[in-house]
Design a protein around this motif. Structure first.
Motif, mmCIF file in Angstrom:
data_model
loop_
_atom_site.group_PDB
_atom_site.id
_atom_site.type_symbol
_atom_site.label_atom_id
_atom_site.label_comp_id
_atom_site.label_asym_id
_atom_site.label_seq_id
_atom_site.Cartn_x
_atom_site.Cartn_y
_atom_site.Cartn_z
ATOM 1 N N LEU A 17 -27.413 12.979 -27.686
ATOM 2 C CA LEU A 17 -27.868 12.157 -28.802
ATOM 3 C C LEU A 17 -26.720 11.412 -29.471
ATOM 4 N N GLY A 18 -25.523 11.969 -29.400
ATOM 5 C CA GLY A 18 -24.356 11.346 -29.994
ATOM 6 C C GLY A 18 -23.103 12.090 -29.592
ATOM 7 N N LEU A 19 -21.964 11.416 -29.619
ATOM 8 C CA LEU A 19 -20.714 12.040 -29.201
ATOM 9 C C LEU A 19 -20.258 13.118 -30.176
ATOM 10 N N ALA A 20 -20.782 13.099 -31.394
ATOM 11 C CA ALA A 20 -20.421 14.133 -32.367
ATOM 12 C C ALA A 20 -20.877 15.515 -31.920
ATOM 13 N N ASP A 21 -21.884 15.565 -31.051
ATOM 14 C CA ASP A 21 -22.431 16.840 -30.584
ATOM 15 C C ASP A 21 -21.600 17.467 -29.464
ATOM 16 N N TYR A 22 -20.608 16.739 -28.988
ATOM 17 C CA TYR A 22 -19.811 17.212 -27.858
ATOM 18 C C TYR A 22 -18.355 17.396 -28.269
ATOM 19 N N THR A 23 -17.701 18.395 -27.677
ATOM 20 C CA THR A 23 -16.301 18.654 -27.983
ATOM 21 C C THR A 23 -15.428 17.612 -27.282
ATOM 22 N N TYR A 139 -28.343 3.392 -35.198
ATOM 23 C CA TYR A 139 -27.260 4.195 -35.766
ATOM 24 C C TYR A 139 -26.105 4.414 -34.792
ATOM 25 N N SER A 140 -26.419 4.548 -33.490
ATOM 26 C CA SER A 140 -25.360 4.875 -32.538
ATOM 27 C C SER A 140 -25.671 4.392 -31.131
ATOM 28 N N HIS A 141 -24.608 4.310 -30.332
ATOM 29 C CA HIS A 141 -24.731 3.870 -28.937
ATOM 30 C C HIS A 141 -23.740 4.679 -28.083
ATOM 31 N N PRO A 142 -23.978 5.982 -27.940
ATOM 32 C CA PRO A 142 -22.985 6.857 -27.307
ATOM 33 C C PRO A 142 -22.757 6.611 -25.824
ATOM 34 N N CYS A 143 -23.779 6.185 -25.079
ATOM 35 C CA CYS A 143 -23.589 5.912 -23.651
ATOM 36 C C CYS A 143 -22.596 4.778 -23.452
ATOM 37 N N HIS A 175 -19.913 2.797 -34.891
ATOM 38 C CA HIS A 175 -20.060 4.223 -35.189
ATOM 39 C C HIS A 175 -19.681 5.092 -33.986
ATOM 40 N N SER A 176 -20.200 4.742 -32.808
ATOM 41 C CA SER A 176 -19.923 5.568 -31.626
ATOM 42 C C SER A 176 -18.482 5.435 -31.169
ATOM 43 N N LEU A 177 -17.907 4.249 -31.311
ATOM 44 C CA LEU A 177 -16.489 4.095 -30.983
ATOM 45 C C LEU A 177 -15.617 4.905 -31.941
ATOM 46 N N MET A 178 -16.012 4.959 -33.209
ATOM 47 C CA MET A 178 -15.262 5.734 -34.192
ATOM 48 C C MET A 178 -15.271 7.221 -33.858
ATOM 49 N N LYS A 183 -12.562 11.829 -31.415
ATOM 50 C CA LYS A 183 -12.637 13.009 -30.547
ATOM 51 C C LYS A 183 -11.553 12.988 -29.473
ATOM 52 N N LEU A 184 -11.227 11.785 -29.006
ATOM 53 C CA LEU A 184 -10.278 11.644 -27.895
ATOM 54 C C LEU A 184 -8.854 11.360 -28.360
ATOM 55 N N GLY A 185 -8.638 11.409 -29.680
ATOM 56 C CA GLY A 185 -7.284 11.282 -30.205
ATOM 57 C C GLY A 185 -6.757 9.869 -30.322
#
Length: 316
Positions: A17-23, A139-143, A175-178, A183-185
């Motif tokens: 659903l979003g990159l926030a849900d993944y480590t 709100y987001s475009h994680p793919c 939002h998803s790029l942020m 997450k990726l530093g």
């Protein structure tokens, strides 16, 4: 080897659903898996872990890249993709989302949805017993962001420590790029006019993540400040789908936010340019930038296919 890699990921059955849900580690592993699947495809080697499986693709917003990349991706993974427009489903006639989710879960092995309100995908995932993939909400475009960072890794050889500058509307793409960048530093810089800045909650979450990964976030109304010494320059259309009636208003608001040759001079000499497409040359970006040697937009578009294959293989 990839089969073992998929098993070790431990993502089977999860939603995307979003990159926030993944480590950070999980996001990087999805990117690495996407690159492996891409290399297999380029070598002409078939890999079909989703043989006999079906993905339902719900489109409330139309798309070129999303539909083609998911449909081709499922085919390459051995499965089948089923296109479902709003007019093909009873949700277009008032069926509640929980009923739709319950029924589709009995037929499908996964559900992809491209829609407007983010709450729709949250409700769909809550009531679905199969993985749900966010192919875009307001709100987001994680793919897309996953494919973007995969593309940067291929061209730059690393992610952590790079600076990405997003110039334009603080929208779903920003939002998803942020979140993904933090997450990726990466060091993420967003330049938007007043009234079009990224969501305050996403800013807060991004800064909290960056504090743990060594990344950072700059949000400014000054495009020159954001793009200074950037390794990656990114922009998006000024009026996203659903906001077309604001086109003239937004043209005035974003008049000083065009990514052109003059602005791009402030980025690093070897910067790469990204755009999620479709692009409007002469509006958010000049032809001199998007068609220059710095532009990797078609590598980026291609990687939607392979990044999404990684997601589908890992989840389904």
């Amino acid at each position: 080897m990839i089969a073992d890699q998929l098993e070790s990921l431990g993502m089977k059955g999860r939603d995307f659903l979003g990159l926030a849900d993944y480590t950070p580690d999980e996001i990087r592993k999805l990117i690495d898996l996407g690159i492996e699947l891409k290399n297999l495809n380029k070598a002409g080697k078939a890999y079909r872990p989703l043989e006999g499986k079906t993905l339902g693709m719900i489109f409330e917003k139309s798309s070129t890249r999303t539909r083609v990349s998911f449909e081709v991706g499922m085919y390459q993974l051995g499965g089948h993709a089923l296109f479902l427009s709003r007019n093909d489903l009873q949700i277009g006639r008032g069926e509640i989302i929980s009923d739709t989710a319950g029924v589709l879960s009995r037929y499908l092995d996964g559900i992809m949805i491209r829609t407007f309100a983010h709450q729709i995908i949250l409700d769909l995932a809550e009531h679905s017993s199969v993985p749900v993939i966010n192919a875009l909400t307001d709100y987001s475009h994680p793919c897309q962001a996953l494919a973007d960072y995969m593309t940067v890794l291929e061209h730059k050889g690393k992610l952590a420590g790079l600076k990405i500058a997003f110039i334009g509307d603080g929208n779903n793409m920003a939002h998803s790029l942020m979140i993904g960048g933090a997450k990726l530093g990466l060091h993420v810089a967003i330049a938007s006019p007043d009234g079009y800045l990224p969501d305050a909650g996403v800013q807060q979450d991004t800064r909290a993540i960056a504090a743990e990964t060594g990344g950072s976030l700059l949000v400014t109304e000054d495009a020159r400040e954001a793009i200074a010494d950037a390794d990656i320059v990114y922009t998006d259309v000024w009026a996203s789908m659903g906001f077309e009636e604001e086109q003239k208003i937004r043209e005035k608001a974003f008049a000083n936010y065009q990514v052109n040759e003059e602005l791009a001079k402030l980025a690093k000499p070897d910067y790469v340019f990204l755009h999620c497409l479709p692009a409007h040359r002469g509006e958010e970006v000049s032809a001199g930038v998007i068609d220059s040697k710095h532009s990797i937009i078609f590598d980026e578009a291609e990687n939607r296919l392979h990044a999404q294959k990684a997601i589908m293989a890992a989840l389904m």
